[in-house]
Design an enzyme around this catalytic site. Structure first.
Site, PDB file in Angstrom:
ATOM      1  NE  ARG A 150     -14.239  -3.450  60.582  1.00 52.94           N
ATOM      2  CZ  ARG A 150     -14.273  -3.401  59.248  1.00 52.94           C
ATOM      3  NH1 ARG A 150     -15.062  -4.249  58.591  1.00 52.94           N
ATOM      4  NH2 ARG A 150     -13.545  -2.521  58.586  1.00 52.94           N
ATOM      5  CE  LYS A 178     -15.585  -0.268  61.701  1.00 54.51           C
ATOM      6  NZ  LYS A 178     -14.448   0.548  62.198  1.00 54.51           N
ATOM      7  CG  HIS A 248      -9.690  -4.917  66.789  1.00 58.44           C
ATOM      8  ND1 HIS A 248     -10.584  -4.900  65.743  1.00 58.44           N
ATOM      9  CD2 HIS A 248      -8.722  -4.016  66.461  1.00 58.44           C
ATOM     10  CE1 HIS A 248     -10.179  -4.021  64.833  1.00 58.44           C
ATOM     11  NE2 HIS A 248      -9.055  -3.478  65.244  1.00 58.44           N
ATOM     12  NE  ARG A 251     -10.658  -5.795  61.201  1.00 57.06           N
ATOM     13  CZ  ARG A 251     -11.056  -5.728  59.940  1.00 57.06           C
ATOM     14  NH1 ARG A 251     -11.433  -6.834  59.322  1.00 57.06           N
ATOM     15  NH2 ARG A 251     -11.083  -4.579  59.290  1.00 57.06           N
ATOM     16  CG  HIS A 274      -8.893  -1.542  56.161  1.00 56.96           C
ATOM     17  ND1 HIS A 274      -7.635  -1.950  56.533  1.00 56.96           N
ATOM     18  CD2 HIS A 274      -9.662  -1.660  57.272  1.00 56.96           C
ATOM     19  CE1 HIS A 274      -7.638  -2.287  57.812  1.00 56.96           C
ATOM     20  NE2 HIS A 274      -8.862  -2.118  58.269  1.00 56.96           N
ATOM     21  CE1 TYR A 283      -7.338  -2.867  62.196  1.00 56.08           C
ATOM     22  CE2 TYR A 283      -6.414  -4.918  61.378  1.00 56.08           C
ATOM     23  CZ  TYR A 283      -7.356  -4.249  62.132  1.00 56.08           C
ATOM     24  OH  TYR A 283      -8.287  -4.951  62.823  1.00 56.08           O
TER      25      TYR A 283
END
Length: 306
Positions: A150, A178, A248, A251, A274, A283
């Site tokens: 990211r 994240k 983005h 990615r 993820h 995705y």
């Protein structure tokens, strides 16, 4: 015009596709001005163009139903041409700076084709006029596509981490994503080469503390993600890439190209960081016909029985 085209190729190191696109755009603009003003414009005429003249050109493109992305790129080309004239002391026109770029529709990030990704990464090195900034942007975009990071993850890397990576010639890096979740991401030689090239040319690197950000802005502070987003937007317009081309999307392309080449979905999930496989499935973007062909070839029940 000839001097400007030569400058794009020599001093700005723009690629052949970029130079050709810019030349077509400026030829279109000059041809419009010739018809609009009643004759081919000289330098004095170009300096005297008003904001309404530029708007008339944009309006004509709209009437011709040219795509807004194409017009945005054309305006970028014309701005570049006028900046060149200004810097060479040939013609100064402030009106061009007042013309707004056409609004582009927002789009959901989609994977680039392998060819478009290759073009983008090849052109980024020629986009910035300052060498170390070109090396920086190349390193960032190579990280996003080559390691699936990211943009926030790439920009959060500190000097100590990257210098340790380069010094030890490590082939993987620990990334905190994240929710504080950490993952190990393999690094291709192209990624470490790009990181080393940026480190060697950045004028602020020697004075930076170990805990300082590795990617630095033009004034020596931590790099803002908006700078990277604007750089990708410029490249998209220069190369005529899809509107969905964003940091983005690189990615996204990392994941899609891996899956398209036969990569395992679970492994890609881990590489992307993820939490759930369903996120990775949404995705990625692989041609349905190709998946069907793989299924028919690989599934035991699809094989003919002799």
């Amino acid at each position: 015009m000839v001097s400007w085209v030569e400058w794009l190729g020599a001093e700005r190191r723009a690629g052949d596709k970029t130079v050709a696109a810019y030349r077509r755009d400026v030829h279109d603009f000059i041809a419009f001005v010739a018809g609009h003003r009643g004759g081919p414009p000289d330098l004095d005429a170009l300096a005297g163009l008003r904001q309404t003249d530029f708007r008339a050109w944009l309006a004509r493109r709209a009437r011709d139903k040219l795509a807004r992305t194409s017009t945005a790129r054309a305006l970028s080309s014309v701005r570049s041409f006028f900046r060149f004239l200004d810097r060479r002391g040939l013609a100064v026109n402030a009106a061009i700076t007042l013309v707004r770029t056409p609004k582009l529709p927002k789009s959901v990030p989609k994977a680039l084709s392998i060819g478009d990704t290759r073009d983008l990464l090849a052109e980024v090195d020629a986009d910035a006029a300052i060498e170390w900034i070109a090396r920086r942007d190349t390193a960032i975009l190579t990280l996003l596509y080559g390691a699936g990071l990211r943009i926030a993850e790439a920009l959060s890397l500190d000097k100590r981490t990257v210098e340790g990576l380069l010094r030890s010639r490590a082939t993987a890096i620990a990334i905190t994503g994240k929710g504080g979740k950490q993952r190990i991401v393999p690094l291709l030689p192209a990624v470490t080469t790009a990181l080393a090239a940026y480190r060697a040319t950045c004028p602020f690197m020697a004075a930076a503390a170990p805990h300082d950000r590795f990617f630095i802005g033009a004034r020596g502070a931590a790099l803002d993600p908006g700078v990277v987003q604007r750089a990708v937007r410029r490249l998209r317009l220069q190369l005529g890439l899809p509107e969905s081309t964003t940091p983005h999307a690189l990615r996204h392309s990392f994941a899609t190209h891996l899956l398209g080449a036969g990569g395992d979905l679970r492994t890609i999930q881990e590489l992307l960081g993820h939490a759930s496989l369903s996120t990775t499935q949404r995705y990625t973007d692989v041609d349905a016909a190709r998946l069907a062909a793989i299924y028919r070839t690989a599934h035991p029940r699809a094989r003919s029985r002799g």
